[in-house]
Design an enzyme around this catalytic site. Structure first.
Site, PDB file in Angstrom:
ATOM      1  N   CYS A   1      36.337   6.912  -9.935  1.00 55.95           N
ATOM      2  CA  CYS A   1      35.463   7.044 -11.033  1.00 55.95           C
ATOM      3  C   CYS A   1      35.825   6.184 -12.185  1.00 55.95           C
ATOM      4  O   CYS A   1      35.171   5.335 -12.856  1.00 55.95           O
ATOM      5  CB  CYS A   1      35.124   8.535 -11.411  1.00 55.95           C
ATOM      6  SG  CYS A   1      34.799   9.763 -10.204  1.00 55.95           S
TER       7      CYS A   1
ATOM      8  N   HIS B   1      33.238   7.310 -17.487  1.00 57.01           N
ATOM      9  CA  HIS B   1      33.983   8.521 -16.927  1.00 57.01           C
ATOM     10  C   HIS B   1      33.616   9.796 -17.552  1.00 57.01           C
ATOM     11  O   HIS B   1      33.235  10.617 -16.733  1.00 57.01           O
ATOM     12  CB  HIS B   1      35.417   8.130 -17.159  1.00 57.01           C
ATOM     13  CG  HIS B   1      36.299   9.295 -16.543  1.00 57.01           C
ATOM     14  ND1 HIS B   1      36.021   9.600 -15.131  1.00 57.01           N
ATOM     15  CD2 HIS B   1      37.293  10.101 -16.963  1.00 57.01           C
ATOM     16  CE1 HIS B   1      36.627  10.584 -14.860  1.00 57.01           C
ATOM     17  NE2 HIS B   1      37.510  11.011 -15.946  1.00 57.01           N
TER      18      HIS B   1
END
Length: 489
Positions: A79, A135
């Protein structure tokens, strides 16, 4: 009486004239942007023929309204670095953001970089965002209006249903995964993604005196694989198809690949088979996909019913794929196809409808593509290329390829026919997707593969900077060791 009637007619004509002028003004201004991020969504969409049991009518509808890239790949199968790459327009090998990074640390590492939402803001756009876009959510001040991100990956039951999050690992060494699966909570409205869609819908019903950039980051199907029971009911276990699996699949891959794939906190495929949980995990993932598809549908319906329907660019993307038993585990975290391939859809007034592009492209191209579609000047620092010409004309289709990086100097390149991977120690993998779409047979050492390895290897990044200090990935000992080792060089 006649004067009153004449006055009413004049007022009506004046109102129509004003509305026409307002409509003309809105259609001639720069297009709005609806930026939809979906976490951990692999290629299991109906429009991508990714899994026969999937139910994604809303994303399929969006693909039919625009251009679908079936062969789009992330720049990192994790991610944090993937989203940092998309938002900065730079490769991980250029920035050193190979692992997770706090949103506010990105500008500390790259002070001269203009982040994607910032670029739109600097060019007269009103920027809004909610959910997981970077994120965590977004760096402070990036959006004019932020809905933030609350609740992490919840909601969660008091007790886990199946998986303890530790597996066979040393928790202090690997940490604890959120992986678990089951029907929870009772209703959609308790899900964070439902609430994020509500936030977007509310704002699509407002008036703006400037074009807007609106981002929404949905978290499902990221683990834990929780969704209300009704979504599980749409994916019955009977007739559910498992993913392709070969028990000795990893016997011909380099040692570095095995180290990277060492994720004992995650369920293994063998455990899933022996315990009878494999179909339950796949059902839960597909249930989560169906749930998030419904949230996309709610947002799309609101847009269609708004005054912005005819002047809005839409991009839908995921930060990477996700393995559901392929290569012996249930995780992203790899340089193999199911970990790197993810959906990418563009829809815009200037784009064709229902076009499908099978050539490999990069998520790195989202930034420059949105700029060109919006009529904005290109950002010269972007390392990706705009996909507008490919979408509109299809020229030079054979020239496209995609590079994924995982850690320093570990790269995989996807061409139309092959996947070539070279690790930091020089070890290699090569798969011929024409004959081996599951990447089961590593042909890198075969004599006939020399020319392909040379051709694709020449395209790999020449710049491989050290790990950026704030970027790390402590869940994987290989990356902890690599960061420490390379920082001393």
């Amino acid at each position: 009486m006649k004067n009153s009637l004449l006055l009413a007619v004049c007022l009506a004509l004046l109102t129509v004239s004003c509305r026409t002028e307002i409509t003309q003004e809105k259609t001639t201004q720069k297009p709005n942007v609806l930026f939809i991020a979906i976490d951990d969504l692999n290629d299991w969409l109906g429009c991508m023929n990714g899994h026969p049991n999937t139910r994604t009518p809303n994303m399929d509808k969006l693909a039919a309204q625009g251009v679908l890239f079936t062969n789009a790949h992330c720049q990192a199968p994790l991610c944090g670095p993937s989203r940092a790459s998309i938002m900065t327009g730079l490769r991980p090998s250029t920035t050193g953001i190979y692992g997770m990074i706090d949103d506010n640390e990105i500008k500390g590492v790259l002070p001269d970089v203009t982040l994607l939402p910032e670029y739109f803001k600097q060019n007269g756009y009103y920027t809004m965002g909610i959910g997981k876009l970077f994120h965590q959510h977004a760096p402070d001040g990036v959006f004019d209006e932020s809905g933030g991100r609350t609740g992490g990956f919840g909601p969660r039951p008091k007790e886990r249903f199946v998986w303890d999050g530790i597996g066979t690992s040393d928790q202090e060494k690997y940490g604890r995964t959120s992986t678990d699966w089951g029907a929870f909570p009772e209703v959609d409205s308790l899900m964070i993604d439902y609430q994020s869609a509500d936030w977007v819908i509310e704002r699509l019903n407002k008036n703006y005196d400037q074009p807007f950039f609106m981002g929404v980051g949905f978290i499902r199907p990221h683990v834990p694989l929780y969704a209300p029971q009704k979504w599980f009911d749409k994916i019955p276990l009977e007739g559910l198809e498992m993913t392709p699996y070969k028990a000795d699949d990893l016997d011909d891959v380099p040692d570095v690949a095995l180290q990277i794939n060492d994720l004992p906190m995650m369920p293994t495929t063998q455990w899933a088979i022996e315990s009878g949980n494999w179909d339950d995990i796949i059902q839960a993932y597909l249930a989560c996909v169906s749930f998030v598809d419904a949230q996309v549908g709610r947002v799309m319906e609101a847009l269609e019913n708004s005054e912005y329907a005819d002047n809005t660019i839409i991009v839908l993307w995921s930060d990477h794929g996700y393995r559901l038993g392929e290569k012996e585990t249930f995780a992203k975290h790899a340089l193999w196809e199911e970990a790197t391939n993810a959906p990418l859809i563009f829809s815009a007034p200037s784009l064709p409808k229902g076009k499908v592009v099978d050539q490999p492209v990069e998520m790195l191209s989202i930034y420059p593509t949105l700029l060109e579609l919006s009529g904005l000047e290109a950002n010269g620092k972007n390392e990706g290329i705009s996909l507008v010409e490919l979408m509109q004309s299809g020229k030079n289709e054979s020239d496209y390829y995609a590079i994924t990086t995982y850690g320093m100097n570990n790269h995989s390149i996807r061409s139309e026919k092959f996947r070539y991977t070279r690790y930091e120690d020089g070890s290699e993998e090569l798969y011929d997707h024409e004959y081996d779409p599951n990447e089961w047979i590593n042909i890198a050492k075969e004599k006939k593969a020399e020319s392909v390895r040379g051709e694709l290897g020449a395209l790999l990044p020449k710049v491989n900077v050290n790990w950026a200090a704030p970027s790390e990935y402590t869940f994987q000992p290989y990356f902890v060791e690599q960061k420490e080792r390379t920082s001393r060089q």
